[in-house]
Structure formats: C-alpha cells, structure tokens
Design a protein around this motif. Structure first.
Motif, PDB file in Angstrom:
ATOM      1  N   SER A 237       0.826  -1.214   0.000  1.00 42.41           N
ATOM      2  CA  SER A 237       0.000   0.000   0.000  1.00 42.41           C
ATOM      3  C   SER A 237       0.861   1.266   0.000  1.00 42.41           C
ATOM      4  O   SER A 237       0.369   2.368  -0.208  1.00 42.41           O
ATOM      5  N   VAL A 238       2.163   1.089   0.244  1.00 42.73           N
ATOM      6  CA  VAL A 238       3.073   2.251   0.246  1.00 42.73           C
ATOM      7  C   VAL A 238       3.683   2.415  -1.146  1.00 42.73           C
ATOM      8  O   VAL A 238       4.219   1.472  -1.718  1.00 42.73           O
ATOM      9  N   LYS A 239       3.586   3.648  -1.671  1.00 43.67           N
ATOM     10  CA  LYS A 239       4.139   3.885  -3.018  1.00 43.67           C
ATOM     11  C   LYS A 239       5.419   4.729  -2.981  1.00 43.67           C
ATOM     12  O   LYS A 239       6.197   4.728  -3.933  1.00 43.67           O
ATOM     13  N   ALA A 240       5.585   5.505  -1.911  1.00 46.05           N
ATOM     14  CA  ALA A 240       6.804   6.325  -1.787  1.00 46.05           C
ATOM     15  C   ALA A 240       7.092   6.530  -0.302  1.00 46.05           C
ATOM     16  O   ALA A 240       6.185   6.415   0.535  1.00 46.05           O
ATOM     17  N   LEU A 241       8.373   6.842  -0.005  1.00 44.05           N
ATOM     18  CA  LEU A 241       8.785   6.980   1.397  1.00 44.05           C
ATOM     19  C   LEU A 241       9.479   8.331   1.608  1.00 44.05           C
ATOM     20  O   LEU A 241      10.352   8.717   0.816  1.00 44.05           O
ATOM     21  N   VAL A 242       9.076   9.028   2.680  1.00 43.28           N
ATOM     22  CA  VAL A 242       9.749  10.267   3.071  1.00 43.28           C
ATOM     23  C   VAL A 242      10.577   9.965   4.322  1.00 43.28           C
ATOM     24  O   VAL A 242      10.073   9.336   5.261  1.00 43.28           O
ATOM     25  N   ILE A 243      11.846  10.390   4.338  1.00 48.35           N
ATOM     26  CA  ILE A 243      12.654  10.253   5.559  1.00 48.35           C
ATOM     27  C   ILE A 243      12.820  11.643   6.157  1.00 48.35           C
ATOM     28  O   ILE A 243      13.310  12.560   5.487  1.00 48.35           O
TER      29      ILE A 243
ATOM     30  N   ILE B 122      17.524   1.673   0.535  1.00 48.09           N
ATOM     31  CA  ILE B 122      16.955   2.928   0.011  1.00 48.09           C
ATOM     32  C   ILE B 122      17.318   3.092  -1.467  1.00 48.09           C
ATOM     33  O   ILE B 122      16.465   3.213  -2.335  1.00 48.09           O
ATOM     34  N   GLU B 123      18.628   3.054  -1.726  1.00 48.15           N
ATOM     35  CA  GLU B 123      19.093   3.391  -3.079  1.00 48.15           C
ATOM     36  C   GLU B 123      18.609   2.385  -4.130  1.00 48.15           C
ATOM     37  O   GLU B 123      18.206   2.762  -5.226  1.00 48.15           O
ATOM     38  N   ASN B 124      18.617   1.120  -3.749  1.00 50.26           N
ATOM     39  CA  ASN B 124      18.291   0.088  -4.744  1.00 50.26           C
ATOM     40  C   ASN B 124      16.846  -0.376  -4.663  1.00 50.26           C
ATOM     41  O   ASN B 124      16.440  -1.277  -5.399  1.00 50.26           O
ATOM     42  N   GLY B 125      16.070   0.233  -3.751  1.00 52.58           N
ATOM     43  CA  GLY B 125      14.668  -0.166  -3.600  1.00 52.58           C
ATOM     44  C   GLY B 125      13.840   0.267  -4.800  1.00 52.58           C
ATOM     45  O   GLY B 125      14.259   1.119  -5.600  1.00 52.58           O
ATOM     46  N   PRO B 126      12.630  -0.280  -4.922  1.00 54.24           N
ATOM     47  CA  PRO B 126      11.799  -0.013  -6.097  1.00 54.24           C
ATOM     48  C   PRO B 126      10.961   1.264  -5.976  1.00 54.24           C
ATOM     49  O   PRO B 126      10.335   1.673  -6.960  1.00 54.24           O
ATOM     50  N   LYS B 127      10.940   1.877  -4.780  1.00 57.18           N
ATOM     51  CA  LYS B 127      10.038   3.014  -4.587  1.00 57.18           C
ATOM     52  C   LYS B 127      10.830   4.297  -4.337  1.00 57.18           C
ATOM     53  O   LYS B 127      11.897   4.251  -3.718  1.00 57.18           O
ATOM     54  N   PRO B 128      10.282   5.425  -4.784  1.00 55.27           N
ATOM     55  CA  PRO B 128      11.010   6.680  -4.555  1.00 55.27           C
ATOM     56  C   PRO B 128      11.144   7.000  -3.063  1.00 55.27           C
ATOM     57  O   PRO B 128      10.168   6.859  -2.320  1.00 55.27           O
ATOM     58  N   VAL B 129      12.364   7.410  -2.688  1.00 53.04           N
ATOM     59  CA  VAL B 129      12.603   7.814  -1.292  1.00 53.04           C
ATOM     60  C   VAL B 129      13.047   9.271  -1.313  1.00 53.04           C
ATOM     61  O   VAL B 129      13.919   9.662  -2.094  1.00 53.04           O
ATOM     62  N   ILE B 130      12.402  10.076  -0.463  1.00 51.61           N
ATOM     63  CA  ILE B 130      12.651  11.520  -0.445  1.00 51.61           C
ATOM     64  C   ILE B 130      13.198  11.910   0.927  1.00 51.61           C
ATOM     65  O   ILE B 130      12.573  11.615   1.947  1.00 51.61           O
ATOM     66  N   ALA B 131      14.338  12.569   0.950  1.00 51.35           N
ATOM     67  CA  ALA B 131      14.863  13.081   2.220  1.00 51.35           C
ATOM     68  C   ALA B 131      14.260  14.465   2.444  1.00 51.35           C
ATOM     69  O   ALA B 131      14.306  15.313   1.548  1.00 51.35           O
ATOM     70  N   ALA B 132      13.680  14.682   3.619  1.00 47.45           N
ATOM     71  CA  ALA B 132      13.079  15.980   3.957  1.00 47.45           C
ATOM     72  C   ALA B 132      13.954  16.616   5.031  1.00 47.45           C
ATOM     73  O   ALA B 132      14.022  16.137   6.156  1.00 47.45           O
ATOM     74  N   ILE B 133      14.650  17.698   4.658  1.00 44.38           N
ATOM     75  CA  ILE B 133      15.762  18.173   5.488  1.00 44.38           C
ATOM     76  C   ILE B 133      15.485  19.539   6.133  1.00 44.38           C
ATOM     77  O   ILE B 133      15.110  20.494   5.459  1.00 44.38           O
TER      78      ILE B 133
END
Ligand code: NAD
Length: 694
Positions: free
Chosen positions: A49-55, A87-98
């Motif tokens: 159910s998760v399509k993208a991840l924010v860190i 993170i880098e090789n995963g299939p879903k976009p990961v966004i760093a929120a800084i």
C-alpha cells in the motif's frame, strides 16, 4: 504509527510512508537509528500500500552526523550500508526531507535517497575532515557526481557547510519548501508519483564528472592547494584521493577505496588527536568544584581600561555579540586611536563580505569611549588592559573598587602577574579574576580564566559563561607566573635561546618548529612581536644576544631587522649574515661551543621541557586536566591540532621515553631538566597522561 525502534517510527499518510527519526539532540546515527532505518525502510518497501517513502527527523535538525561516542568501539547493529542499500536500490522513490543541518552521515543518507527537499534555513556539509577523517559512507563517492568535482572537494576537504540556496543551485537538492516540511515533502512525493518520475539514483549520474575523468592534474592541483591551506593535515589529502576514485572508478570500487582511506585515517594518530581535541574542547567547561548550576552575575555592560592592542580587541569581542562596552584611556588622542583601530578592523571584515556595513555601525555604536573611570559605576564587569606593571594595575584596581557597584566583576588581562596581589588592592578579592586574552584578542579563540585564591565560585562561573558568550574557548587555570600557556612557552624560549647559541642558526630551529606544525618558529615569532618587549634601552648592557640585537636597532619586523632581515613591506624572513656573526661572537665570548645539531635534538629540547613544565602545572593543580593544557596550546599558541597538544603528544611519544631523555639532559645540562615527580611516576608505572586522575 508503528514504532520501529526507540528512536524511529514509521507512519502512513495514504500511499506515502514517513520514516521519522527522533534521536535527540541532533539525530546522530547511533545503532538504534541505523537499525530503525534498515527495518523501517524494509517494511515500507514490502508494504504494497506504500508507493513512496519520506525520511524526516523530529526535533531541531535532520541527521547531523555519526554518533562519535561509538568511534573506536566494536561496531554494533547494522552498518549504514544496510539501510543505504535498501533505500538506493529499492523499487520506490525515497525523499529526504531536510531541516536544520544535514551533516556527515546525515548528508550521506540524503545522497542515497532519490530526491531531496529542504526548508530555506537548512544547511549541508561533510565535516568529517575536521576530525581527521573522511565521509566513510559514500559521501566522497556520491557528492562529486551530484555537485561536480571542484565543489565536492571544496566541501569534503574543508568541512565547510553550504546553504539550502547554494545546495539548490548546485543540484544537491531538488526543491526548497516553505511551510511545514513533512506536509511539503508528502506533497512532493505525490507529485513524483503523479508525474511518474524515474528514480534518480545519484550513483548513475556521471555527467558532471566525465570531463575530469583521467585528468590527474586536476587532483594534483587540488592536493597542492590543500597542502598549503591545510599544511600538515593528512585527511584533506585523503579526501581528494577519494574524490579522484569517484571519478575514475565505478561506485562499488570507489566505495571500497573510500573505506580503505577511511580505515587508514581512523587508525592514524592525526584523527585520534583531532577527536581527542574535539572532546577536550567540550571538557574544559566542567569544573569539579563549580557545578553547572552555580549562580551567575548577569553581564549587561562591560567596562574596559586601556584602549591599546588588547583593550580594543576585547571591546570588539563584546560588541560582536551585542554587549555594550565603555572603554577608558588616559587621553583623547589614545582613545581616538584605539577606537579608530576597532573601526578599521570592522571595516576590513566588511570589505571581505563577512559582515555588512550596518553591522560595522551597529557594533561601533556599542563601544563608547571615556577619559574617566567614574563612568564605570554601572558596569557589571571590568576588564583591565593597561600596561603590564603591578603598581599601575594595583592603582587601577584600587580605584575601580571604589567606583564600581557592589557585585561587579573586576578582571585583569595580565599575561603573567599575580592575580592575588592585584586582588589585594581591593576590598572585594572574591570578585577579582584574571581574563587572559591572546593577541589579536578579536581573533584568537583562547581565554585563560585565572582563578585567584579568593575568587568566588559565582565569579568563576560568570567568567566561564562570559567567555563562551563572546565565542571564546575559556579554560580555567590557577595563579602562577605566566599561568599555563606562557609558563610553558618560557621553557621553550629558554631552550631555543640556548640552541641558537649552540647551533648558530635561527632558521634551522624555526624550520623544525614550523615543520612540526606550528604557524612559525620562535625567532620568526620574536621578530613579529618585537624584540624590545620588556627590553630597557637605559639599562641594557649587552648581557644577552637579544640585548645586543636591540642595541643594534634590530627590533624585529618593525625595523626590517631582528633575528632575520626583511625587505620593507615584506614579512618573509631572510637569513642575516650579520646576525650569524653576532651569534658566533656571543657564543665565543661566553665559551659556548658551536656544533651541528640534529633536527631531532632541536625538537626534543624544544618540546620536552614544555611537557615537563605542563606536568608540574598539573601536579600543582594550576590546570585541572592534561586536556585543558592541550586546549590552551591548540587555541592560544597554534599547536597543530593534528598532534593533539603537548600532553597528548607526550602519550604519543611515550612518557617513559620523554622521562629518559629528561634524565639524559639533566646529567649533561643540570637541574632545569629534572623530571617532574608526576612524570617520573607515570614513566615508572608505564602510564601516560591519559591515565591521570586527581
Ligand atoms: N599584547 C599582547 O600580546 C598581550 C597578550 C595578552 C595579554 N596582554 C596583557 O594585556 C595588557 C595590555 O597589553 P597591550 O599589549 O594591550 O598594551 P598596550 O600598550 O597596547 O595598551 C595599554 C594601554 O593602556 C593605556 N593605559 C595605561 N595606563 C592607563 C590607565 N591608568 N588608565 C587607562 N588606560 C591606561 C595605555 O595608554 C595604552 O593605550 C598587559 O597587561 C599585557 O600583559 C598583552
């Protein structure tokens, strides 16, 4: 919301998961964070159910680096490569929120994400080099790919940070977000999904480095520049090696090279020294009998007596942080001169773009001049900076005692005089303390805070806090001639003068000290300071070489002649045949045989007497800890930080070896070389200063 570890949570907002790190105070990458990131990212990647991840991070900042308390200990839990790979090789976009500062491992975390967004005040940097290391989790490999080689070397090898605006310009971040960061980052993630943007892995972006591939001259040039600007430091050179690997090798190979270079630095003595200094600098604030909650006197206004070299600089320190100052001189001309120098200094800083023209005016408006001590009736602290003369200082303190309000701190900037005697000129010795600034006072970071016999704990706590407020590193010391720094320096100077007569060569001695890592050797330093400090023309009888140089009008750089010759307007020392002859004649008259002396002997005879004196200082309780002495030498005298300070260096050489040398010299040269009892004890027990406990 799911708790992944004590310091990491995973929550969902529709299709977007948010990995929230909450490891106060700075979200350092301790074991709980690494494990939480690994498990949290894995869970998000496996959740359909998760399509993208924010860190993102809670509290005042994004991840601000590694947990340096873990350095040198056996590794625990997963290394960073585990979450980074996911993170880098995963299939879903990961966004760093800084927000706050993405530093070291924090920035490296952001670099394995596919996108980076930040608030306008965010800052970015890889400060590992300041601890004698390099970014060891891919920073040296990925940063050049995204910002290019020149910028990457600049950031990695200096440790300097850049702003969000610069990061955007360099392509390091994708967007600057106004408003709530997590809300904005979730919206950004939705946009990425809606636009079906491809995952942008930094590892695959090689366009910015292609142009320098196979061009060793670019890196040779950088190494040369850093060998000059960071003379003696190994880590900046290794940083450049690592960036070169990023350009010439595929990522996996580059990462391997980075790991090797990191391990070498980590095992080396320079990084050990720099990490030690990092902790030592923080340790100085701890005073065993003055607890952190000791009541302090509020300092809202400072009075300074004397607008000379030191007084003006001290006034600037106060004005820089918004403390109003009143400064007193004996006549208008000297007052104007002193204030004029402050203004000139500020204007020079403004010309370099470090402060604005308004800052210059604002700061100058905080510094008021006066010709009357009576105007000091409302100040909370006085710092006296008149000539180094006990009678004069006592006279000034006697007057201040009558004029200043009860509860005002009365401090002296004396370099060597007895604070207890100065205090005896007042009815409030408990409010008298030494605040020994170093020249130039507006630049040098060190402040020796000199505790008199009767100084109250509250005055000590107030002075230490004041030092911190004016951005100094304040170290508490006790009363003795020259306090810690100058007392040890006197030992080096004594031996340097003997070495000079024996070797006949100021340049050899200066070179040894310069090559060790000091900014300059003792004779270049004397020429710069002026040979006539403390010299009296009327009573001079040529008893020392210095007397003779002064009598010959060779007063140092200011007369274009001292131990060296100088071209007018140029500070480069030129060996002087005349001085060589003067040394030779003086040695002959005094039956001092001249011989070739090895560099090693020069170094030992320069440094070991200082270490011996430092040991006595510890024995006498003048300094609280060996590391306090080291901080004094690093920040007050230019001891190279990569050698950790004299007491750290003693452990590096081995105390036993130093003890044996002192005994050897004692047999040849007499009692000045007698090892301190504590040094003998440590040597015989096979211990070092790291084992010293009170
Ligand atoms: N210059 C250094 O490198 C350095 C470093 C650390 C500490 N200190 C100490 O700081 C103190 C000042 O040194 P400096 O180098 O600034 O000297 P300086 O000669 O540059 O300045 C001293 C100033 O005090 C003024 N003065 C003299 N008597 C006065 C009085 N009664 N009331 C008001 N002003 C008076 C003088 O006119 C002069 O302008 C000394 O105790 C010195 O040992 C100097």
């Amino acid at each position: 919301m799911t708790k992944i570890t004590d310091v990491v949570d995973l929550e969902k907002q529709g299709e977007i998961a948010i990995l929230m790190i909450n490891n106060p105070p700075v979200n350092a990458l301790s074991v709980g964070v690494r494990k939480g990131m690994a498990d949290g990212v894995k869970a998000a990647m496996e959740d359909d159910s998760v399509k993208a991840l924010v860190i993102a991070c809670a509290g005042r900042t994004f991840i601000a680096g590694a947990d340096i308390t873990e350095f040198g200990k056996p590794p625990q839990g997963p290394g960073l490569e585990v979450p980074f790979g996911l993170i880098e090789n995963g299939p879903k976009p990961v966004i760093a929120a800084i927000h706050g500062t993405a530093l070291g491992g924090g920035l490296e975390t952001a670099l394995v994400c596919h996108f980076r967004v930040a608030v306008p005040s965010a800052r970015f940097g890889l400060p590992e080099v300041l601890l004698g290391l390099l970014p060891g989790a891919g920073g040296t490999q990925r940063l050049p790919l995204v910002v290019g080689v020149e910028k990457a070397i600049q950031m990695i090898a200096t440790g300097n940070q850049i702003s969000a605006q610069e990061a955007l310009k360099e392509g390091l971040i994708d967007e600057i977000l106004e408003g709530d960061l997590v809300t904005g980052a979730v919206a950004f993630a939705k946009k990425v999904l809606a636009e079906k943007r491809p995952l942008r892995k930094i590892r695959d972006r090689r366009e910015k480095v292609e142009a320098v591939k196979g061009k060793p001259e670019v890196f040779a040039e950088a190494r040369k520049a850093f060998a000059k600007s960071r003379r003696g430091f190994e880590a900046p050179q290794a940083c450049i090696d690592a960036v070169e690997a990023a350009v010439n090798f595929p990522l996996e190979e580059g990462l391997k090279k980075e790991r090797e270079l990191f391990a070498k630095l980590m095992m080396g003595s320079q990084s050990a020294a720099q990490r030690y200094a990092f902790f030592a600098e923080r340790e100085v604030a701890k005073i065993p009998d003055v607890p952190a909650d000791t009541p302090q006197i509020p300092i809202n206004k400072v009075g300074i007596v004397g607008a000379g070299t030191m007084g003006g600089g001290i006034a600037m320190n106060c004005a820089n942080v918004g403390i109003p100052v009143i400064i007193m001189e004996v006549n208008q001309q000297l007052l104007d001169k002193g204030l004029g120098i402050c203004r000139k200094n500020y204007e020079n800083t403004a010309a370099k773009g470090r402060i604005t023209k308004e800052d210059v005016e604002k700061r100058m408006a905080l510094i008021k001049g006066t010709l009357s001590l009576e105007d000091f009736s409302d100040v909370d602290m006085v710092i006296e900076a008149v000539y180094e003369n006990m009678d004069l200082k006592k006279e000034v303190f006697g007057k201040l005692d009558k004029i200043c309000k009860p509860g005002a701190v009365l401090a002296s900037n004396t370099s060597a005089l007895n604070i207890n005697e100065i205090a005896s000129a007042t009815q409030r010795p408990d409010f008298v303390i030494g605040l020994h600034f170093f020249s130039p006072a507006n630049v040098m970071r060190l402040l020796e805070v000199v505790r008199g016999e009767k100084t109250s704990k509250s005055v000590i706590a107030t002075s230490m806090a004041f030092g911190k407020r004016i951005q100094k590193i304040a170290v508490l010391v006790g009363v003795c001639r020259g306090f810690v720094g100058n007392r040890m320096l006197a030992e080096r100077s004594r031996e340097a003068n003997k070495l000079l007569l024996e070797s006949g060569s100021p340049q050899q001695i200066d070179k040894v000290i310069f090559d060790f890592g000091f900014p300059m050797g003792p004779f270049t330093m004397s020429d710069m300071a002026g040979l006539d400090i403390g010299w009296n023309k009327a009573t001079s009888k040529g008893a020392t070489l210095r007397d003779r140089l002064c009598e010959a009008g060779r007063l140092g750089q200011k007369t274009n002649a001292g131990f060296y010759d100088y071209q007018p307007g140029n500070r480069t020392p030129i060996p002087s045949p005349l001085v060589e002859k003067m040394i030779k004649d003086f040695a002959a008259e005094n039956r001092i045989p001249q011989r070739t002396i090895s560099d090693e002997e020069i170094l030992e005879r320069s440094l070991y007497p200082m270490i011996n004196e430092g040991t006595k200082i510890l024995e006498e309780g003048i300094a609280i800890r060996p590391s306090d002495i080291d901080v004094i030498w690093i920040y007050g005298y230019g001891w190279p930080i990569y050698r950790g300070g004299p007491m750290f260096y003693a452990d590096l050489v081995e105390v036993k070896k130093i003890y044996d040398k002192l005994v050897e010299f004692q047999k040849k040269e007499g009692e000045v070389w007698k090892p301190a009892a504590l040094l003998e004890k440590l040597a015989k027990e096979g211990k070092g200063f790291k084992d010293f406990r009170r």
